[in-house]
Design a protein around this motif. Structure first.
Motif, PDB file in Angstrom:
ATOM      1  N   GLU A  63       1.132  -1.257  -0.180  1.00  0.00           N
ATOM      2  CA  GLU A  63       0.203   0.126   0.249  1.00  0.00           C
ATOM      3  C   GLU A  63       0.801   0.923   0.210  1.00  0.00           C
TER       4      GLU A  63
ATOM      5  N   SER B 158       0.029   4.007  -2.663  1.00  0.00           N
ATOM      6  CA  SER B 158       0.101   5.726  -1.987  1.00  0.00           C
ATOM      7  C   SER B 158       1.085   6.414  -3.341  1.00  0.00           C
TER       8      SER B 158
ATOM      9  N   LYS C  40      -6.922   3.940  -6.373  1.00  0.00           N
ATOM     10  CA  LYS C  40      -6.985   5.119  -6.230  1.00  0.00           C
ATOM     11  C   LYS C  40      -5.703   4.397  -4.667  1.00  0.00           C
TER      12      LYS C  40
ATOM     13  N   ASN D 191      -5.161   5.449  -1.459  1.00  0.00           N
ATOM     14  CA  ASN D 191      -5.522   6.259  -0.419  1.00  0.00           C
ATOM     15  C   ASN D 191      -5.574   6.013   1.282  1.00  0.00           C
TER      16      ASN D 191
ATOM     17  N   TRP E 231      -7.966   4.880   2.930  1.00  0.00           N
ATOM     18  CA  TRP E 231      -8.861   3.691   2.735  1.00  0.00           C
ATOM     19  C   TRP E 231      -8.160   2.560   2.497  1.00  0.00           C
ATOM     20  N   LEU E 232      -6.882   1.964   1.658  1.00  0.00           N
ATOM     21  CA  LEU E 232      -6.387   1.288   1.361  1.00  0.00           C
ATOM     22  C   LEU E 232      -5.430   0.948   2.148  1.00  0.00           C
ATOM     23  N   ARG E 233      -4.793   1.787   2.420  1.00  0.00           N
ATOM     24  CA  ARG E 233      -3.699   1.867   3.468  1.00  0.00           C
ATOM     25  C   ARG E 233      -3.997   0.974   4.684  1.00  0.00           C
ATOM     26  N   ASN E 234      -5.030   1.588   5.712  1.00  0.00           N
ATOM     27  CA  ASN E 234      -5.994   1.256   6.350  1.00  0.00           C
ATOM     28  C   ASN E 234      -6.800  -0.216   5.481  1.00  0.00           C
ATOM     29  N   ARG E 235      -6.631  -1.338   4.609  1.00  0.00           N
ATOM     30  CA  ARG E 235      -7.538  -1.754   4.321  1.00  0.00           C
ATOM     31  C   ARG E 235      -6.568  -3.244   4.438  1.00  0.00           C
TER      32      ARG E 235
ATOM     33  N   CYS F 132     -13.478  -1.706  -5.677  1.00  0.00           N
ATOM     34  CA  CYS F 132     -13.319  -0.127  -5.390  1.00  0.00           C
ATOM     35  C   CYS F 132     -13.579   0.345  -5.922  1.00  0.00           C
TER      36      CYS F 132
ATOM     37  N   ALA G 179     -13.760  -5.185   3.588  1.00  0.00           N
ATOM     38  CA  ALA G 179     -13.609  -3.122   2.845  1.00  0.00           C
ATOM     39  C   ALA G 179     -14.928  -3.269   3.381  1.00  0.00           C
TER      40      ALA G 179
ATOM     41  N   ASP H 113     -18.280  -1.135   4.355  1.00  0.00           N
ATOM     42  CA  ASP H 113     -18.783  -0.285   5.803  1.00  0.00           C
ATOM     43  C   ASP H 113     -19.426  -0.708   7.232  1.00  0.00           C
TER      44      ASP H 113
END
Ligand code: ATP
Ligand code: MG
Length: 412
Positions: free
Chosen positions: A224, A228, A244, A246, A248-252, A277, A341, A343
């Motif tokens: 990630e 990014s 992306k 971003n 969100w991706l880093r976190n996941r 995404c 992923a 929400d």
């Protein structure tokens, strides 16, 4: 600078002895042999690396064969490229004849001709990968560092060797970010500018080569970070404008690693998270651009389909059997991706329940058992099996006896 003692400290004794033997053999035929590239870089960084690249000003295949003859080991030769892989237990040596390369047009594959070690180092990607160590008996251990690789290693810089490096081979942009993030380095400022300038040339690169680079990124410890950075520099968008890198991706991706039983998650899981995404159309574009096929393409497509049924998984009262039937046709990577992923907390919980428990639950009675109880093969048998499975999923039956009771009840 002579690095004999560093080589001896860094590599296993049998490897150093093999390098000496190879250098001696080459020298006896009038050829110079060098250790090059990643292994020299990682020697200075004290990072373990037993995949060594050797460059020979001479016939690499002949040398590899002679080495195997004298010291034991196996050789796989690639005559078309003048390269050979030598293997002996945990050691793997890639031997190549020194070569010079020129690029007929931006992004195309290079034209290759035999060359000197100087030319071979100049065709390389970044200064930190252009160092070589002499392996011949006279200069054994002497460092060759024509592009200031040592200094850039100390300063933590990724630097291209010339203005046209990225336009010659745009895959180097992704390589640069991979090394930058793996090593905690920075792009040298002019290199960063050249990357921004030449990002558009990525469009000239074949899908297969881009896919290869993406796979290498996904095999890094923290993909990630590379993604990014690629996003920030306008390079990720060249794989697909909708991608992306971003927060969100880093976190996941981080969560995927924490949840992973293996040392790292599979590339398929990371790709499923990327696909999550995208719209179906964007995903199809990406698959076509990178020529992604087979199992990975299937996982990415299924992830998007699964995403569309997730709202059903959010309904307030759902029996475990209902959860099971909503998701069981999707691949585990797609389900794992959605479990990371989504929400909705409830959806995530239910997907995890499926992955950790529901998918492993099977009735004790088999089709054969049911036939032995007098049900003939056909629709009825299928219905009873499914009813049994559902009852087991929902905790209505636990033991084999309870299953048999249920079957008798169903048969009236
Ligand atoms: P890694 O630890 O990722 O394997 P490495 O330096 O060994 O790092 P490889 O991809 O195995 O990298 O390539 C070996 C060497 O070949 C590199 O060190 C680099 O000098 C050179 N090289 C590889 N790909 C390119 C490229 N696209 N352009 C120029 N040189 C390259
Ligand atoms: Mg390598």
């Amino acid at each position: 600078m002579v690095l004999t003692s560093e080589l001896e400290k860094h590599f296993p004794v049998e490897l150093v002895s093999l390098l000496r033997a190879a250098g001696d053999l080459a020298w006896s035929r009038g050829w110079n042999l060098y250790l090059v590239g990643g292994a020299v870089r990682d020697l200075f960084l004290a990072r373990p690396n037993l995949d060594l690249d050797l460059v020979l000003e001479g016939d690499a295949i002949a040398l590899a064969r002679k080495l195997a003859e004298i010291r034991g080991g196996e050789v796989v030769a690639h005559p078309r490229f003048g390269t050979a892989k030598f293997r002996q237990e945990r050691i793997s040596l890639d031997l190549a004849t020194a070569r010079s390369e020129s690029y007929p047009r931006p992004g195309a594959l290079p034209v290759v001709t035999p060359g000197t070690i100087g030319e071979d180092l100049f065709r390389r990607d970044f200064s930190i990968n252009t160092m070589a160590i002499h392996l011949d008996p006279i200069h054994f251990g002497a460092l060759l560092d024509p592009y200031g690789g040592r200094g850039d290693l100390d300063r933590g810089l990724i630097r291209v060797l010339h203005e046209k490096s990225f336009s010659d081979d745009p895959t180097r942009m992704l390589r640069a970010l991979r090394y930058e993030q793996r090593l905690g380095f920075h792009l040298e400022p002019n290199t960063e500018q050249l990357m921004r300038r030449d990002a558009a040339v990525m469009d000239e690169v074949s899908g297969e080569r881009l896919w290869h680079e993406l796979e290498l990124i996904l095999n890094e410890q923290c993909p990630e970070k590379v993604l990014s950075r690629a996003d920030e520099l306008g390079v990720l968008q060249k794989l697909h404008p909708a991608l992306k890198g971003n927060g969100w991706l880093r976190n996941r991706f981080e969560q995927a690693r924490r949840a992973s039983a293996a040392a790292k998650p599979s590339p398929a899981l990371y790709l499923a998270l990327l696909a999550y995404c995208l719209s179906q159309e964007e995903n199809e574009d990406l698959l076509a651009r990178l020529r992604i096929r087979g199992e990975i393409a299937k996982v990415m497509r299924q992830t998007i389909k699964l995403k569309q049924v997730l709202s059903a998984l959010a309904s307030p009262r759902l029996a475990p059997s209902a959860i099971y039937h909503l998701v069981q046709r999707y691949s585990p990577e797609s389900i794992s991706a959605a479990a990371l992923a989504s929400d909705s907390r409830l959806v995530r919980q239910r997907l995890k329940l499926y992955l950790t428990e529901l998918r492993h639950i099977k009735p004790a009675l088999s089709g054969d058992d049911l036939q032995a109880m007098g049900i003939s093969p056909g629709r009825k048998l299928g219905q009873v099996l499914r009813a049994l499975h559902d009852a087991k999923l929902d905790g209505k039956v636990q033991t084999r006896e309870q299953e048999e009771d249920l079957v008798r009840e169903l048969l009236g």
